[in-house]
Scaffold this motif. Sequence first.
Motif, PDB file in Angstrom:
ATOM      1  N   UNK A 261       0.813  -1.212   0.000  1.00  0.00           N
ATOM      2  CA  UNK A 261       0.000   0.000   0.000  1.00  0.00           C
ATOM      3  C   UNK A 261       0.847   1.262   0.000  1.00  0.00           C
ATOM      4  N   UNK A 262       2.060   1.202   0.549  1.00  0.00           N
ATOM      5  CA  UNK A 262       2.913   2.388   0.544  1.00  0.00           C
ATOM      6  C   UNK A 262       3.226   2.821  -0.884  1.00  0.00           C
ATOM      7  N   UNK A 263       3.426   1.852  -1.768  1.00  0.00           N
ATOM      8  CA  UNK A 263       3.700   2.161  -3.170  1.00  0.00           C
ATOM      9  C   UNK A 263       2.411   2.402  -3.945  1.00  0.00           C
ATOM     10  N   UNK A 264       1.439   1.519  -3.783  1.00  0.00           N
ATOM     11  CA  UNK A 264       0.250   1.565  -4.612  1.00  0.00           C
ATOM     12  C   UNK A 264      -0.692   2.698  -4.239  1.00  0.00           C
ATOM     13  N   UNK A 265      -0.821   2.977  -2.943  1.00  0.00           N
ATOM     14  CA  UNK A 265      -1.806   3.957  -2.486  1.00  0.00           C
ATOM     15  C   UNK A 265      -1.178   5.282  -2.056  1.00  0.00           C
ATOM     16  N   UNK A 266       0.085   5.249  -1.596  1.00  0.00           N
ATOM     17  CA  UNK A 266       0.746   6.468  -1.140  1.00  0.00           C
ATOM     18  C   UNK A 266       1.815   6.977  -2.098  1.00  0.00           C
ATOM     19  N   UNK A 267       2.107   6.180  -3.130  1.00  0.00           N
ATOM     20  CA  UNK A 267       3.119   6.555  -4.131  1.00  0.00           C
ATOM     21  C   UNK A 267       4.494   6.808  -3.508  1.00  0.00           C
ATOM     22  N   UNK A 268       4.860   5.979  -2.534  1.00  0.00           N
ATOM     23  CA  UNK A 268       6.156   6.110  -1.875  1.00  0.00           C
ATOM     24  C   UNK A 268       7.137   5.118  -2.476  1.00  0.00           C
TER      25      UNK A 268
ATOM     26  N   UNK B 182      21.590  -4.185 -21.486  1.00  0.00           N
ATOM     27  CA  UNK B 182      20.659  -3.237 -20.907  1.00  0.00           C
ATOM     28  C   UNK B 182      19.206  -3.642 -21.092  1.00  0.00           C
ATOM     29  N   UNK B 183      18.947  -4.738 -21.800  1.00  0.00           N
ATOM     30  CA  UNK B 183      17.592  -5.229 -21.987  1.00  0.00           C
ATOM     31  C   UNK B 183      17.267  -6.240 -20.895  1.00  0.00           C
ATOM     32  N   UNK B 184      16.064  -6.211 -20.343  1.00  0.00           N
ATOM     33  CA  UNK B 184      15.728  -7.124 -19.254  1.00  0.00           C
ATOM     34  C   UNK B 184      15.661  -8.568 -19.715  1.00  0.00           C
ATOM     35  N   UNK B 185      16.328  -9.451 -18.968  1.00  0.00           N
ATOM     36  CA  UNK B 185      16.244 -10.874 -19.267  1.00  0.00           C
ATOM     37  C   UNK B 185      15.024 -11.510 -18.622  1.00  0.00           C
ATOM     38  N   UNK B 186      14.416 -10.829 -17.640  1.00  0.00           N
ATOM     39  CA  UNK B 186      13.193 -11.292 -16.999  1.00  0.00           C
ATOM     40  C   UNK B 186      12.071 -10.344 -17.417  1.00  0.00           C
ATOM     41  N   UNK B 187      11.027 -10.834 -18.070  1.00  0.00           N
ATOM     42  CA  UNK B 187       9.971  -9.949 -18.576  1.00  0.00           C
ATOM     43  C   UNK B 187       9.354  -9.099 -17.468  1.00  0.00           C
ATOM     44  N   UNK B 188       9.257  -7.811 -17.714  1.00  0.00           N
ATOM     45  CA  UNK B 188       8.613  -6.910 -16.772  1.00  0.00           C
ATOM     46  C   UNK B 188       9.472  -6.463 -15.608  1.00  0.00           C
ATOM     47  N   UNK B 189      10.658  -7.058 -15.442  1.00  0.00           N
ATOM     48  CA  UNK B 189      11.462  -6.736 -14.264  1.00  0.00           C
ATOM     49  C   UNK B 189      11.914  -5.276 -14.265  1.00  0.00           C
ATOM     50  N   UNK B 190      12.422  -4.801 -15.404  1.00  0.00           N
ATOM     51  CA  UNK B 190      12.928  -3.429 -15.452  1.00  0.00           C
ATOM     52  C   UNK B 190      11.818  -2.428 -15.173  1.00  0.00           C
ATOM     53  N   UNK B 191      10.651  -2.660 -15.753  1.00  0.00           N
ATOM     54  CA  UNK B 191       9.531  -1.740 -15.522  1.00  0.00           C
ATOM     55  C   UNK B 191       9.095  -1.755 -14.061  1.00  0.00           C
ATOM     56  N   UNK B 192       9.009  -2.969 -13.490  1.00  0.00           N
ATOM     57  CA  UNK B 192       8.567  -3.062 -12.099  1.00  0.00           C
ATOM     58  C   UNK B 192       9.577  -2.398 -11.163  1.00  0.00           C
ATOM     59  N   UNK B 193      10.859  -2.665 -11.373  1.00  0.00           N
ATOM     60  CA  UNK B 193      11.868  -2.069 -10.507  1.00  0.00           C
ATOM     61  C   UNK B 193      11.896  -0.553 -10.668  1.00  0.00           C
ATOM     62  N   UNK B 194      11.682  -0.074 -11.885  1.00  0.00           N
ATOM     63  CA  UNK B 194      11.603   1.364 -12.088  1.00  0.00           C
ATOM     64  C   UNK B 194      10.445   1.984 -11.333  1.00  0.00           C
ATOM     65  N   UNK B 195       9.330   1.259 -11.238  1.00  0.00           N
ATOM     66  CA  UNK B 195       8.179   1.721 -10.445  1.00  0.00           C
ATOM     67  C   UNK B 195       8.536   1.747  -8.959  1.00  0.00           C
ATOM     68  N   UNK B 196       9.155   0.681  -8.485  1.00  0.00           N
ATOM     69  CA  UNK B 196       9.520   0.584  -7.073  1.00  0.00           C
ATOM     70  C   UNK B 196      10.487   1.703  -6.666  1.00  0.00           C
ATOM     71  N   UNK B 197      11.437   2.008  -7.527  1.00  0.00           N
ATOM     72  CA  UNK B 197      12.484   2.996  -7.200  1.00  0.00           C
ATOM     73  C   UNK B 197      12.174   4.387  -7.740  1.00  0.00           C
ATOM     74  N   UNK B 198      11.084   4.516  -8.496  1.00  0.00           N
ATOM     75  CA  UNK B 198      10.748   5.787  -9.145  1.00  0.00           C
ATOM     76  C   UNK B 198      11.886   6.260 -10.039  1.00  0.00           C
TER      77      UNK B 198
END
Length: 393
Positions: A190-197, A271-287
């Motif tokens: 919820x900190x990420x999804x609802x509070x954008x932290x 520089x291309x992700x070897x795991x699908x979606x990993x780069x996008x997800x980590x970019x979301x987590x770290x902003x």
Amino acid sequence: MFEYFPDYYPWSLAVMSAMNRGGHISEVDEACRPLRDLPDKKGPAAQDAWLTSWARMAERVERLGQADEEAGHPLSAGRKYLRAGLYGLLAERMPSHHHPRRLAVYRRAIDSFARGMLCRGDDVELVEVPFGEHRLPAIFSRAPGGGRAPCLVHFDGLDLTKEIIYAAVAEEYRRRGVSLLIVDHPGVGAALRLLNLPAVPEAELWAGACVDYLETRDDVDAGRVGIAALSLGGYYAPRAAAFEKRLRCCVAWGAIYDYGAAVADRLGGTGEPSVPGFAEHLGWVLNTPTIEETRAVAARMTLEGVAEHITCPLLVVHGENDRQIPLWHAERTVERAVNAPERELRIFRRADGGAEHCGADNGTLVVDCMADWVATKLGANPAGARPNGRKRT
């Protein structure tokens, strides 16, 4: 590890996450069977199919729980609500965070899970930990027996939530007389999804806020507070323990000594992700909008020059067959924690089980190990956790 999807490890890992946290095998099979023969499990269409199938199962089990509750059977209802919440959280984990249904599925899942804890009569509170101008959502699970009990602050990893942690560990810590504060810290839940932290490397910031909060509770012995976390939390927990000296013990549930190196391996040399979606997800987590920015922040998430500052007992548990994080991360974490008064590396072997990432193949073995160790280090009273409050004779 049982691999329901032998051609796609991430989905097999999610199936084992369900089984380790109270999912029913027939329901899990029914959710997964329509997905088994999808030719491309890595693309957006497959991820949408995953969300749809698991969310449908969550809705069905929730409906059965509602029927039980209306019939006056809260215990039966609660068990179903907890499973519904778990399935919903597993549903929303896989698609991109841009998926139009993901947030709605998440909200419904955490509501179901909260209802389940209430109906089951679990001794828990949904609390908020003050953190600057924000309040971090958390579950406080109270040890039985009354009085001031020791407490373990429990963080998540890269993509889990407080509810998924609760389902895996809460009962075992309660039985050993240890309370839990399970926190959706910046970068997860919820900190990420609802509070954008977003997450930051300095995990001691929110660890300190958690200890501050626990010091206000009259049912916690603030002198017996430890910390644990899993997966990426194998970096968070040791980092927090290194600089938040009120923490009396630390558990890395799956080690990460150098997340920059782990991310480089995961993204691949081009520089291309070897795991699908990993780069996008980590970019979301770290902003971090670009891979270059993601790499830069991940490179700061290292225990190099940090582990030496840990001055409380340290336990690192790691699987011999961890396919995500090599064993050297665990070995180096323990090796460099030279100022910890006690440091232990527990390697779970293939021959015994618990050998996959964070014990995904058999989580019970790893949870038992950690809970016993924490109860000992924090001086918990397992006898107080017995239903009748009496010691065995």
